[in-house]
Design an enzyme around this catalytic site. Structure first.
Site, PDB file in Angstrom:
ATOM      1  N   CYS A 282      34.507  40.687  36.537  1.00 50.68           N
ATOM      2  CA  CYS A 282      34.097  39.342  36.990  1.00 50.68           C
ATOM      3  C   CYS A 282      33.158  39.985  38.271  1.00 50.68           C
ATOM      4  O   CYS A 282      31.811  39.729  38.241  1.00 50.68           O
ATOM      5  CB  CYS A 282      35.130  39.560  37.338  1.00 50.68           C
ATOM      6  SG  CYS A 282      36.109  39.045  36.177  1.00 50.68           S
TER       7      CYS A 282
ATOM      8  N   ASP B  81      34.992  32.133  34.058  1.00 51.79           N
ATOM      9  CA  ASP B  81      35.159  33.140  34.483  1.00 51.79           C
ATOM     10  C   ASP B  81      35.609  34.305  32.376  1.00 51.79           C
ATOM     11  O   ASP B  81      36.772  33.361  32.113  1.00 51.79           O
ATOM     12  CB  ASP B  81      36.386  33.480  35.174  1.00 51.79           C
ATOM     13  CG  ASP B  81      36.597  34.978  36.288  1.00 51.79           C
ATOM     14  OD1 ASP B  81      36.532  35.772  35.270  1.00 51.79           O
ATOM     15  OD2 ASP B  81      37.847  34.859  36.534  1.00 51.79           O
TER      16      ASP B  81
ATOM     17  N   ASN C   6      31.522  37.641  31.904  1.00 50.26           N
ATOM     18  CA  ASN C   6      31.697  38.793  30.883  1.00 50.26           C
ATOM     19  C   ASN C   6      32.647  38.082  29.963  1.00 50.26           C
ATOM     20  O   ASN C   6      33.234  36.761  29.866  1.00 50.26           O
ATOM     21  CB  ASN C   6      32.939  39.907  31.794  1.00 50.26           C
ATOM     22  CG  ASN C   6      33.818  39.483  32.216  1.00 50.26           C
ATOM     23  OD1 ASN C   6      33.756  40.147  33.314  1.00 50.26           O
ATOM     24  ND2 ASN C   6      35.104  39.202  31.630  1.00 50.26           N
TER      25      ASN C   6
END
Length: 474
Positions: free
Chosen positions: A70, A30, A262
């Site tokens: 996200c 993440d 990302n």
């Protein structure tokens, strides 16, 4: 008797066929940027398990998410379609409430129908659950990656081929997002005491590598040190997962894909479509091949992941169902000339962050269309509160990294960059007469991409009424 014999043969054949199917692990961190892995050139960060995975497999050097946010990114990962075509415009949780259309069929559903056991652990961040349905959803502290690995052991040890969607919360910024005092670094999920099984790996702020797009300040260095520490925790969890896989005798038939949703959670990366936000790590290990230590320069996108994973699993689906395509055929190649273009599309992060952008990167040329260029660029709440940004904002600094603060906050309609000569995206060529033809050609390709992917924002080109809808429920 012959009929019974035939049934037995068919059952044995089906069992053998399923046994030959590979297990697949999709490991999605993440907010992990390309800046912080040893195998991608960072000599400070300690990521031995990620580095070993790259040594045993293929490391893509031009891999892109489609949206540096996200939830929007994860919807693309699990559908093979851009978020603007599925209703996944931004965050799904709390008041944001952007959910995928219930007519969409996701990767875990298709794999389950093909006989796979599907399991998920950690960050989910997609909706509704009826669309993104897994056979098993494990509960565990998503910051404790070693504990996550131990929790999914039953899935690894069961007999059916499995698809494991493994998603730690690290290295996302930790709560609370607003520090006290203002110049304290965010924790990035780190604690003073180790998580179960963790060996804490700390970094000295003076040793971290500050990317060009960030300011080289004490506040930024302290936050990067916390970010590095969080990544080392992910790496230990990956190592534990690999050991469980090996102890279970599943290593030789398990495909592992490591990616991030990302880029790094700092202004100038996450929520933007600049390279630090969308250019990400992608490591693929297929132990059934001899592709070891390969560097693949082909341009791939997260919209390609679902068709690729289905290809690994031997599941045949109509290619027209996806906006992406399987990169399995070019996995072992160093560079494929037919894979030289990617698109990106960002709409929202939080509900209050409306700033749609469309992007085409074709070889070294990149065009960004800031659809809402008249607006001030909005901040994600955690990035605004970050001491890295506040250290510049409070001191009325002129620059944030290599970019002027004014240019970061107020953007032109078009940004055109030659990434070969300008990898930092510092010199906008959109108004350069020498690039006028290039600009027009790439604008037309963005329009064609929008039409092909049923992008509602295509209406902006000349206010086309065909995307308005009737406003009538039939």
């Amino acid at each position: 008797m012959k009929a019974l014999h035939l049934v037995v043969i068919v059952l044995i054949t089906c069992i053998q066929t399923m046994a030959e199917k590979p297990n697949i692990i999709l490991f999605v961190s993440d907010d992990h940027g390309l800046d912080a892995l040893g195998c991608y050139g960072n000599p400070v960060i300690k990521t031995p398990n990620m580095d070993q995975l790259a040594a045993d497999g293929v490391r893509f050097t031009r891999a892109y998410c489609t949206s540096a946010s996200c939830a929007a990114s994860r919807s693309v990962i699990l559908t093979g379609k851009f978020g603007h075509a599925t209703g996944s415009y931004g965050h799904v949780h709390d008041y944001h409430h952007f959910s995928t259309f219930d007519t969409v069929k996701s990767l875990p559903v298709m794999l389950s129908e093909a006989g796979y056991h599907t399991a998920q652990i950690g960050k989910y961040h997609v909706a509704p659950e009826s669309v993104y349905k897994f056979d098993v959803r494990y509960k565990c502290d998503p910051r404790s990656t070693i504990e996550m690995a131990e929790t999914v052991t039953p899935t690894i040890r069961q007999d059916k081929p499995f698809f494991l969607y493994f998603c730690p919360d690290d290295p996302h910024r930790g709560d609370p997002f607003t520090p006290d005092p203002w110049n304290a670094p965010n924790s990035f999920g780190n604690k003073s005491e180790p998580y179960p099984g963790e060996t804490i790996v700390k970094y000295d702020p003076k040793d971290v590598i500050v990317p060009e797009f960030l300011p080289d300040t004490q506040e930024c260095r302290e936050e990067l040190a916390q970010y590095y520490q969080s990544i080392s925790r992910i790496d230990q969890g990956l190592g534990k997962l690999l050991k469980i896989l090996d102890d279970s005798g599943k290593t030789d038939n398990t495909v592992i894909i490591y990616i991030s949703d990302n880029g790094i959670a700092f202004p100038g990366a996450k929520t933007t479509v600049y390279e630090p936000g969308i250019k990400l790590p992608c490591i693929v290990k297929d132990p059934r091949t001899d592709f070891q230590g390969l560097k693949n320069r082909s341009m791939i996108s997260w919209v390609d992941l679902t068709p690729t994973i289905l290809d690994f699993a031997g599941v045949t689906v109509e290619k027209s169902r996806f906006h992406g395509r399987s990169f399995l055929p070019i996995l072992g190649k160093k560079n494929s000339k037919s894979w030289n273009t990617v698109y990106a599309a960002h709409n929202f992060h939080e509900l209050t962050m409306y700033y749609p952008m469309r992007v085409i990167r074709e070889d070294n040329m990149k065009l960004i269309w800031n659809i809402a260029y008249g607006l001030k660029y909005p901040f994600a709440s955690d990035l605004w509160a970050a001491s890295t940004w506040q250290s510049v904002y409070r001191n009325k600094g002129e620059y944030f990294g290599h970019r002027k603060v004014q240019d970061y906050l107020f953007r032109p309609e078009f940004e055109l960059y030659d990434l070969k000569s300008d990898p930092e995206e510092s010199r906008n060529l959109a108004d350069d007469p020498a690039y006028a033809n290039q600009l027009e050609t790439m604008k037309k390709k963005i329009q064609a991409f929008q039409i092909e992917t049923n992008d509602p924002w295509q209406i902006i080109w000349g206010n086309k009424s065909n995307m308005q809808g009737t406003g009538v429920n039939l």
